[in-house]
Design a protein around this motif. Structure first.
Motif, PDB file in Angstrom:
ATOM      1  N   VAL A 128       0.867  -1.181   0.000  1.00 46.05           N
ATOM      2  CA  VAL A 128       0.000   0.000   0.000  1.00 46.05           C
ATOM      3  C   VAL A 128       0.900   1.226   0.000  1.00 46.05           C
ATOM      4  O   VAL A 128       1.488   1.552   1.015  1.00 46.05           O
ATOM      5  CB  VAL A 128      -0.900   0.005   1.255  1.00 46.05           C
ATOM      6  CG1 VAL A 128      -1.761   1.255   1.284  1.00 46.05           C
ATOM      7  CG2 VAL A 128      -1.761  -1.240   1.303  1.00 46.05           C
ATOM      8  N   GLU A 129       1.017   1.891  -1.136  1.00 41.10           N
ATOM      9  CA  GLU A 129       1.889   3.063  -1.264  1.00 41.10           C
ATOM     10  C   GLU A 129       3.133   2.884  -0.418  1.00 41.10           C
ATOM     11  O   GLU A 129       3.343   3.629   0.529  1.00 41.10           O
ATOM     12  CB  GLU A 129       1.155   4.319  -0.789  1.00 41.10           C
ATOM     13  CG  GLU A 129      -0.051   4.644  -1.619  1.00 41.10           C
ATOM     14  CD  GLU A 129      -0.563   6.035  -1.305  1.00 41.10           C
ATOM     15  OE1 GLU A 129      -0.012   6.692  -0.421  1.00 41.10           O
ATOM     16  OE2 GLU A 129      -1.514   6.457  -1.952  1.00 41.10           O
TER      17      GLU A 129
ATOM     18  N   GLN B  47      -5.172   8.093   6.207  1.00 44.44           N
ATOM     19  CA  GLN B  47      -5.572   7.548   4.914  1.00 44.44           C
ATOM     20  C   GLN B  47      -4.828   6.239   4.641  1.00 44.44           C
ATOM     21  O   GLN B  47      -5.418   5.242   4.211  1.00 44.44           O
ATOM     22  CB  GLN B  47      -5.224   8.565   3.823  1.00 44.44           C
ATOM     23  CG  GLN B  47      -6.171   8.490   2.657  1.00 44.44           C
ATOM     24  CD  GLN B  47      -5.917   9.653   1.705  1.00 44.44           C
ATOM     25  OE1 GLN B  47      -4.911  10.335   1.797  1.00 44.44           O
ATOM     26  NE2 GLN B  47      -6.832   9.858   0.795  1.00 44.44           N
ATOM     27  N   TRP B  48      -3.537   6.267   4.939  1.00 40.28           N
ATOM     28  CA  TRP B  48      -2.723   5.063   4.719  1.00 40.28           C
ATOM     29  C   TRP B  48      -3.260   3.911   5.568  1.00 40.28           C
ATOM     30  O   TRP B  48      -3.434   2.795   5.107  1.00 40.28           O
ATOM     31  CB  TRP B  48      -1.261   5.342   5.069  1.00 40.28           C
ATOM     32  CG  TRP B  48      -0.367   4.167   4.830  1.00 40.28           C
ATOM     33  CD1 TRP B  48       0.182   3.781   3.642  1.00 40.28           C
ATOM     34  CD2 TRP B  48       0.070   3.201   5.794  1.00 40.28           C
ATOM     35  NE1 TRP B  48       0.942   2.651   3.816  1.00 40.28           N
ATOM     36  CE2 TRP B  48       0.891   2.272   5.123  1.00 40.28           C
ATOM     37  CE3 TRP B  48      -0.143   3.040   7.165  1.00 40.28           C
ATOM     38  CZ2 TRP B  48       1.495   1.190   5.764  1.00 40.28           C
ATOM     39  CZ3 TRP B  48       0.460   1.968   7.812  1.00 40.28           C
ATOM     40  CH2 TRP B  48       1.265   1.055   7.113  1.00 40.28           C
TER      41      TRP B  48
ATOM     42  N   SER C 174      -6.293   3.461   6.720  1.00 36.46           N
ATOM     43  CA  SER C 174      -7.569   2.955   6.202  1.00 36.46           C
ATOM     44  C   SER C 174      -7.329   2.051   5.006  1.00 36.46           C
ATOM     45  O   SER C 174      -7.979   1.025   4.843  1.00 36.46           O
ATOM     46  CB  SER C 174      -8.488   4.095   5.783  1.00 36.46           C
ATOM     47  OG  SER C 174      -8.455   5.115   6.742  1.00 36.46           O
ATOM     48  N   ARG C 175      -6.370   2.455   4.153  1.00 34.00           N
ATOM     49  CA  ARG C 175      -6.099   1.642   2.967  1.00 34.00           C
ATOM     50  C   ARG C 175      -5.506   0.294   3.326  1.00 34.00           C
ATOM     51  O   ARG C 175      -5.835  -0.721   2.709  1.00 34.00           O
ATOM     52  CB  ARG C 175      -5.138   2.382   2.040  1.00 34.00           C
ATOM     53  CG  ARG C 175      -5.833   3.498   1.306  1.00 34.00           C
ATOM     54  CD  ARG C 175      -4.914   4.067   0.251  1.00 34.00           C
ATOM     55  NE  ARG C 175      -5.497   5.262  -0.312  1.00 34.00           N
ATOM     56  CZ  ARG C 175      -4.782   6.311  -0.707  1.00 34.00           C
ATOM     57  NH1 ARG C 175      -3.478   6.283  -0.591  1.00 34.00           N
ATOM     58  NH2 ARG C 175      -5.372   7.352  -1.213  1.00 34.00           N
ATOM     59  N   VAL C 176      -4.618   0.307   4.311  1.00 32.40           N
ATOM     60  CA  VAL C 176      -4.003  -0.959   4.730  1.00 32.40           C
ATOM     61  C   VAL C 176      -5.093  -1.903   5.231  1.00 32.40           C
ATOM     62  O   VAL C 176      -5.129  -3.085   4.898  1.00 32.40           O
ATOM     63  CB  VAL C 176      -2.939  -0.719   5.829  1.00 32.40           C
ATOM     64  CG1 VAL C 176      -2.532  -2.031   6.475  1.00 32.40           C
ATOM     65  CG2 VAL C 176      -1.733  -0.027   5.227  1.00 32.40           C
TER      66      VAL C 176
ATOM     67  N   GLN D  62      -8.206  -1.962   4.426  1.00 33.19           N
ATOM     68  CA  GLN D  62      -9.016  -2.463   3.307  1.00 33.19           C
ATOM     69  C   GLN D  62      -8.250  -3.519   2.527  1.00 33.19           C
ATOM     70  O   GLN D  62      -8.808  -4.548   2.155  1.00 33.19           O
ATOM     71  CB  GLN D  62      -9.396  -1.303   2.384  1.00 33.19           C
ATOM     72  CG  GLN D  62     -10.486  -0.437   2.999  1.00 33.19           C
ATOM     73  CD  GLN D  62     -10.640   0.908   2.309  1.00 33.19           C
ATOM     74  OE1 GLN D  62      -9.787   1.300   1.520  1.00 33.19           O
ATOM     75  NE2 GLN D  62     -11.697   1.611   2.616  1.00 33.19           N
ATOM     76  N   ALA D  63      -6.949  -3.260   2.315  1.00 34.24           N
ATOM     77  CA  ALA D  63      -6.148  -4.208   1.541  1.00 34.24           C
ATOM     78  C   ALA D  63      -6.095  -5.559   2.249  1.00 34.24           C
ATOM     79  O   ALA D  63      -6.301  -6.611   1.635  1.00 34.24           O
ATOM     80  CB  ALA D  63      -4.746  -3.654   1.338  1.00 34.24           C
TER      81      ALA D  63
END
Length: 1449
Positions: free
Chosen positions: A709-710, A750-751, A753-755, A757-758
């Motif tokens: 993730v980014e 944001q990071w 939340s993305r982690v 979800q991933a």
């Protein structure tokens, strides 16, 4: 996922400036301890039965995941209580499930098959009572076969239930059971045939292979002494030193001679052959370390290479010390430079590191050593079964074990590596790895010497400065072989800027030491992509798999055939979580691509066994733990025979139970399978395994997903730790990462939340907690990886200090008990009949009957208190009634009977003449605690007015305290306000005008200036039922409620207290209470006038300046009875905790105190009263003296301990039953137990009954219900201007729906229960104890259950040392927890996971919001009660100025 972002105070967000920041040491991918998961394979206990239904249930019972017997739940060998419980569970629960019990728990010595007795089915029919269950053997066979008939008869009697429960009258909620994860019917199951053990190729014996490694050293040292053995580099990449084979041989001999002959004395050498010796060398000095290692081999002592302890608090260094201690190490070999760098005490000695044994530090540089005599030679033997060296490994829990490797294993391993890698004499090899252990040691120190190779050693410090250094050395030396980790390839790529002169065509083998790691494949591919143009061939990349226990497990062979592509497996992640191999397509996200790690080692046999339970061979499409049978493996964990047996002496069996071979296998700690063509694939490590609701996830996979993730923008590669913590009987995944210093709050959130979800979409598993810490703050291993177990430890003890936390308990805690469904209520009549049939008595109790007590109470003649005062002023004019103390403990003022009478007369005149008041008018008395208040009260009675005591506004806090005063004055419809001159000015001040409308005050009378004349006559009420005074109080729910007290009630109240406390004119009573409402007011103003005793008044506010004031007064006046509030008790406990000795010296003596009563309107705070008793026990306070009282709005005092009667009792109730409104008494110390203390004795003239608050039916003894009270001193109703007449009639005039329907009761609004005890009352009856549980208004309905805030708060306060106070409330069905933090703001975020954990564990609730605030934010009223509703309003209006608010998802 629209989630509210956590809010945080500015001071926490501001990071240090960029220039002050240094990049983390190791921005490395997978570090030596595998920057995420140490490559420490814990010994997986082979005894966890398969994780199935029963296992879960037994976990729910035992609250732990250990006990093997319980995993076979009902029928197999569990004994005693566990078995009994398991049995009860079997009845309640297992009927619905088809999974048969797993009865084959396994222990590695001998697999036991328990025969199932015929006819014993999963659900047993007859319920067992008492000890019946104990009379069966473990596996359900009745005892009858081996006991006499008499005993058998007794057993049968015991088995018979005492009295069948009456089903038709009695519906019981099921006990709260945690949800058990039902196996997914569609989950993939292995379908392949059983695998076959894989044999490696023959280990070909080459004729000139040496008989031992020392022999090889001797050979090269003598025949080619000039050949280079090791070249070391400085931090600029320049060759620092070249060690030749000649020098290695002579120096090792010198070290061997000195170890054996120069330590200790000739008679008592310190080190003998076979002893263990520590090797402590820094990573940039491989030459000295190599010399010391071979010196030990030659001296036949056992080297234990370890890391240099840099500081005394190095992560994990304590555990290393423990290993050294258990190995009996007394000598540490080290280099000169390292010795100088160790921390020293002022005297120049090296201090003993924490947890380390006492060591002699011995420097091995040649110049410090004596030359061996000409005739001395080391004894070089053929390799045998003696231990050659011990390699340390760090386990999952942080403990350090020593793996012993014998000389024969060492030699065989070197031979196998030589054959597999095709090593030849004098090859050059570049080594980037740690030479103290693992692949770096095996290739760079051991196998290299066997083959007279030349090792170019690249220190870690050089790699940090120049990540390309190893590639440059390969080109410079035309090296044939390089040993690296995937992080070295990764960082070479990042640093690579198209250098022209790079040529890697000389490499025939690039050994990737962590090739077994799931993320190494991407590094290998990317590296090949970039460097293929520089001469790197695809077949050169050789991943290998290794473990400390099994040494090299598999390695890909270097081939010359570039057409044969390496093995690849694209596996379904979902299948892997069930341990099943399912090939998938690369397009999908949720797949794991793994590369093969080559073939089994020469001379070894490999198989995969099921990871838990019996080591049974896996099927071909099943993931298992790889096991190896070979000479070249470790042989034991030093000194740990049990763990050794489980790991090094495993006998895998086929499905039919036949052993695979006669020799034991070693567990490698690696999870994987053997694929087509004998290629070995590794998909993870046992240590990184996290079993979440029955599915297995690998920490490394989760790290790989988080990094995808980014990755480079936000967190450092390789600075991520993933581990699981056990909360509520299941593992929960925690991710901790170091964030870059320039990232903003928005970025990080944001990071995160993305982690989430991933991970959710790829692994289908919820993350419990994601924490970000500032760069460079996670504990490191010596080579820069993250020290995983230390990180976990810091997380669990709340000292990780994250700067961002995101918790998702709502999504990932799926095993909460089902919400309680309210049963349809049984009619009250059937409950009544049920109670009668089952012999239960109705829960009712009463104090002594006032009418029947014959005492010479003179005051009884008078109906009104005003008359009692006039009578006392005539008969005992100079008797002192009141003494007020100041903060120095001296008398500020006092009042005799006649002084009080005269003062009251003057005030009455003032009211009538200056105030022009009629009888029955209401007067607000706004006075500080003292004597003026008392005089003003009786002045009102003399004038026929109705007084209302009001706490004056706080001069420092007018804005918040004055509106309350104004409200009471308005609601009570006061016609006039009496006060002192000082407060009078305050009420009219500019500050007051800013807070309220000062023009709206009623007339204000100042009593410091009184008229000199007496009234014509003193008012006498016409009827005892008229109003005497109004009592206003703010309840804990924030409601202002005034109650009406009639003259009759007031006199009855005083008489009741006089009898209970045996008060007479000769008595002295010390009172440290607020005199504004409830029992506090009655004791301060009324009781002395009625009973004639002297009251010593101590204003609680004075204790803030001198906390010992109250107790010193009690001691000085030799007081026997004293009253205080919880806030006073807390002040004394906290403020005087350390001063008991000095108070003793000042003569403080509490031995005369016979009652010390806490005046309260809540459940007794047992922890506070106990700590108070304990603290002042040394000063003579009898623990029996401390007790509590209980009152509420409808009756200001229902219970009060008093002087006679039995001591207050304490019972323990089950907190889970309490949530279902049931009382279940349990033993002290049992899980989920809650101590409840009796609230004092029921006052004379008071009757109590326990009623169901909904149906209004009476309840049985020991049943939880609302406390109803009937007494002459009940208040006669609420005084409000908001006509809630219906409410009023219900609260003050309730009748039971059946039974005694005539008596009129007042409803207290508190839940509690009565229990008949074995003790006897003063009048010889059995004593009924009243236990108060909590207010109905305060209780929170969550998940269909009733929770009392105090229980959750108690758990939270225990969770972390920095939590000083806590309050909870609900907001839109979310539980909000507010905690006060006593510590630095850095600790604020540590509290979030701990608070969430403890509430889940102990209350089965998910916390919705955690608010961390400063000390003193939670509002507390004068009685020391938390004002949770005010707090809630403040939270919703955003007025709390919190340090941090975390919204759990």
């Amino acid at each position: 996922m629209a989630v509210p972002m956590p809010s945080k105070r500015r001071s926490l967000v501001v990071q240090t400036s960029m220039d002050a920041y240094t990049p983390p040491d190791t921005s490395s991918g997978s570090e030596d301890e595998g920057s995420v998961q140490g490559d420490s394979q814990g010994t997986p206990t082979s005894s966890q039965g398969s994780i199935n239904m029963e296992h879960w249930i037994s976990q729910a019972i035992h609250g732990s995941t250990t006990s093997t017997t319980s995993s076979s739940s009902t029928q197999s060998g569990g004994s005693g209580a566990a078995h009994r419980l398991a049995d009860v569970m079997a009845q309640t629960h297992i009927e619905n499930h088809s999974a048969p019990p797993d009865v084959t728990t396994y222990t590695s010595e001998h697999p036991i098959q328990v025969e199932r007795p015929q006819g014993s089915t999963t659900s047993r029919t007859a319920p067992k009572y008492g000890n019946a269950e104990l009379m069966e053997t473990g596996d359900g066979v009745p005892v009858s076969s081996r006991v006499s008939a008499k005993i058998q008869q007794l057993v049968n009697t015991l088995k018979r239930p005492k009295r069948p429960p009456l089903r038709e009258f009695f519906v019981d909620d099921f006990e709260e059971l945690l949800e058990v994860q039902q196996p997914d019917p569609n989950q993939p199951k292995p379908e392949g045939a059983q695998m076959l053990a894989m044999r490696g190729e023959q280990l070909g014996v080459v004729t000139n292979w040496p008989p031992s490694l020392e022999a090889a050293l001797q050979r090269w040292g003598t025949i080619s002494p000039k050949a280079p053995c090791l070249t070391t580099m400085d931090t600029n990449g320049k060759p620092l030193y070249i060690l030749t084979y000649g020098k290695l041989w002579t120096r090792s001999m010198k070290v061997a001679y000195n170890i054996l002959h120069k330590l200790g004395t000739k008679q008592e050498p310190m080190v003998r052959p076979g002893d263990r010796v520590a090797l402590v060398f820094p990573n940039n000095d491989p030459a000295a370390s190599m010399v010391a290692f071979y010196g030990c081999l030659l001296a036949e002592v056992v080297p234990v290479p370890i890391e240099v302890p840099l500081t005394r608090k190095d992560a994990g260094s304590q555990q290393i010390g423990f290993l050294l201690g258990s190995c009996g190490v007394t000598v540490a070999l080290t280099s000169d430079a390292c010795h100088k760098g160790l921390p020293k005490s002022p005297t120049g000695e090296i201090p003993q590191f924490k947890g380390w044994p006492k060591l002699l530090w011995f420097v091995t540089e040649s110049k410090h050593l004596s030359k061996p005599p000409r005739d001395w030679f080391p004894h070089i033997k053929d390799a045998n079964n003696d231990t050659a060296y011990i390699e340390y490994k760090t386990c999952k829990d942080g403990s350090v074990l020593g793996v012993t490797v014998t000389r024969i294993a060492l030699l065989t391993h070197c031979q196998a590596l030589t054959q597999a890698c095709g090593y030849t004499e004098a090859e050059t090899i570049v080594n980037v790895l740690d030479f103290k252990k693992d692949v770096g040691l095996w290739h760079g120190i051991l196998t290299s010497v066997m083959n007279m190779m030349h090792v170019i050693s690249i220190p870690y410090s050089l790699m940090k400065v120049n990540p390309l250094s190893w590639i440059q050395k390969v080109c410079q030396y035309k090296a044939k072989v390089a040993c690296v980790k995937s992080r070295d390839m990764h960082w070479a790529l990042v640093a690579h800027r198209d250098q022209r002169d790079i040529n890697l065509s000389s490499l025939r083998m690039l050994i990737v030491a962590d090739g077994a790691n799931p993320w190494s494949i991407s590094s290998c591919d990317a590296f090949l992509n970039v460097f293929q143009s520089k001469g790197l061939r695809q077949e050169v990349i050789c991943p290998c798999a290794s473990s400390p226990e099994a040494l090299t497990v598999a390695i890909r062979r270097p081939t010359d055939d570039s057409n044969q592509p390496p093995g690849r497996g694209v596996l379904s992640m979902h299948g892997l979580t069930y341990g099943v191999i399912r090939v998938d397509s690369e397009e999908k996200l949720s797949v794991l691509t793994v590369q093969d790690v080559g073939l089994v080692m020469p001379g070894a046999i490999m198989c995969a066994v099921k990871p838990d339970g019996i080591p049974q061979l896996c099927r071909t499409d099943e993931i298992g733990e790889l096991c190896v049978c070979a000479i070249a493996t470790g042989t034991s964990y030093y000194g740990l025979s049990g763990m050794t047996k489980n790991t090094f002496e495993v006998f895998p069996v086929t499905s039919s139970g036949a052993p695979v071979g006669e020799y034991p296998f070693v567990r490698t700690g690696l999870l994987g399978f053997v694929g087509p063509g004998g290629l070995v694939f590794v998909v993870g490590k046992m240590d990184g395994l996290m079993v979440v609701s029955g599915r297995r996830h690998n920490a490394d996979d989760i790290v790989a997903t988080a990094l995808a993730v980014e990755p480079m923008k936000f967190v450092y590669r390789g600075r991520i730790a993933v581990f699981s913590v056990t909360v509520l009987h299941d593992e929960r995944i925690v991710i901790v990462a170091e964030q870059r210093p320039d990232s903003t709050e928005e970025d990080s959130f944001q990071w995160m939340s993305r982690v989430l979800q991933a991970i959710d979409s790829i692994h289908q598993v919820g993350v419990y907690c994601l924490a970000l810490v500032p760069a460079n703050t996670l504990p490191k291993t010596p080579l820069g990886g993250i020290h995983l177990s230390e990180t976990k430890q810091l997380f669990l003890e709340g000292s990780l200090h994250p700067c961002n936390v995101l918790m998702c308990p709502h999504t990932c805690v799926t095993n909460l008990p089902k919400p309680r469904q309210k049963q349809p209520e049984i009619g009250p009549a059937s409950v009544m009949v049920g109670n009668l049939v089952s012999g239960k008595r109705i829960a009712q109790a009463s104090g002594r009957d006032l009418g029947q007590i014959e005492d010479n109470d003179q005051a009884r003649k008078f109906l009104f208190l005003s008359e009692v005062l006039q009578w006392r002023a005539q008969t005992t004019p100079d008797h002192v009634l009141y003494t007020l103390l100041n903060c120095r403990g001296t008398i500020a003022s006092s009042l005799t009977c006649v002084q009080l009478h005269k003062r009251a007369e003057k005030i009455a005149v003032m009211l009538m003449e200056r105030g022009h008041l009629q009888d029955g008018d209401h007067v607000a008395l706004v006075y500080p605690p003292g004597i003026d208040l008392i005089a003003a009260f009786y002045g009102c009675l003399y004038a026929g007015c109705v007084p209302i005591t009001v706490r004056p506004p706080h001069p420092q806090n007018i804005a918040t305290t004055l509106p309350t005063v104004k409200m009471i004055v308005e609601v009570s419809r006061s016609a006039c306000l009496m006060t002192t001159q000082l407060i009078c000015k305050l009420l009219r001040s500019r500050e007051a005008a800013a807070a309220v409308d000062v023009r709206a005050w009623p007339p204000i009378l100042d009593t410091d200036d009184l008229p000199k004349k007496r009234p014509a006559q003193i008012y006498k009420p016409s009827n005892p039922d008229t109003l005497a005074y109004l009592d206003f109080s703010v309840s804990t729910t924030g409601m202002l409620a005034g109650v009406k007290m009639s003259h009759a009630a007031t006199s009855a109240f005083c008489r009741s207290i006089k009898l209970q406390c045996e008060l007479y004119p000769s008595r002295e009573v010390a009172i440290c209470l607020d005199p504004y409402c409830g029992l506090g007011f009655v004791l301060w103003c009324l009781c002395s006038v009625y009973s004639g005793h002297q009251s010593i008044l101590i204003p609680p506010s004075e204790l803030e300046t001198s906390p010992a004031l109250w107790l010193l007064a009690v001691s000085q006046y030799k007081v026997r009875d004293t009253f205080c509030s919880y806030s006073v008790m807390e002040l004394c406990t906290k403020g005087l905790g350390s001063q008991t000795e000095s108070l003793k010296a000042r003569g403080l003596d509490l031995s005369r105190v016979r009652t010390c009563v806490v005046v309260a309107e809540e459940r007794p705070r047992i922890a506070l009263t106990q700590s108070f008793s304990k603290l002042f026990k040394d000063l003579g306070l009898h623990p029996r003296a401390v007790s509590t009282s209980f009152g509420c709005r409808v009756n200001l005092a229902i219970c009060l301990q008093g002087t006679s009667g039995p001591d207050p009792t304490t019972v323990y109730v089950d907190m889970r039953a309490l949530r279902h409104d049931r009382v279940r008494l349990v033993e002290r110390g049992s899980p989920h137990s809650l101590p409840l203390m009796e609230s004092g004795k029921i006052l004379p003239g008071v009757r109590i009954i326990i009623a169901n608050p909904e149906t209004k039916g009476p309840l049985g003894d020991s049943h939880l219900g609302e406390i109803w009270v009937h007494s002459a001193h009940n208040a006669s109703g609420y005084f409000t201007i908001y006509g809630d007449e219906s409410l009023q009639s219900d609260h003050f005039n309730s009748r039971l729906s059946f039974g005694d329907t005539q008596t009129v009761w007042a409803r207290t609004g508190y839940l509690g229960f009565l229990r008949r005890t074995e003790l006897t009352d003063a009048n010889g009856e059995r004593h009924d104890a009243l236990y108060v549980v909590g207010a109905l208004d305060e209780a929170m309905e969550l998940r269909g259950m009733r929770y009392h805030p105090i229980d959750i708060e108690t758990s939270v306060i225990r969770a972390h040392k920095s939590v000083t106070e806590c309050a909870v409330f609900t907001w839109t069905n979310l539980l909000v927890v507010v905690v006060e933090l006593d510590g630095s703001e850095q600790e604020a975020l540590d509290l979030v996971p701990l608070v969430t954990n403890v509430v889940l564990e102990e209350h089965y609730l998910v916390v919705g919001v955690v608010v961390v605030v400063d000390i003193g934010v939670i509002p507390i009223n004068s009685r020391g009660e938390k004002q949770r509703m005010h707090l809630r309003d403040g939270f919703l209006a955003d007025q709390l100025d919190p340090i941090y608010v975390a919204y759990n998802m």
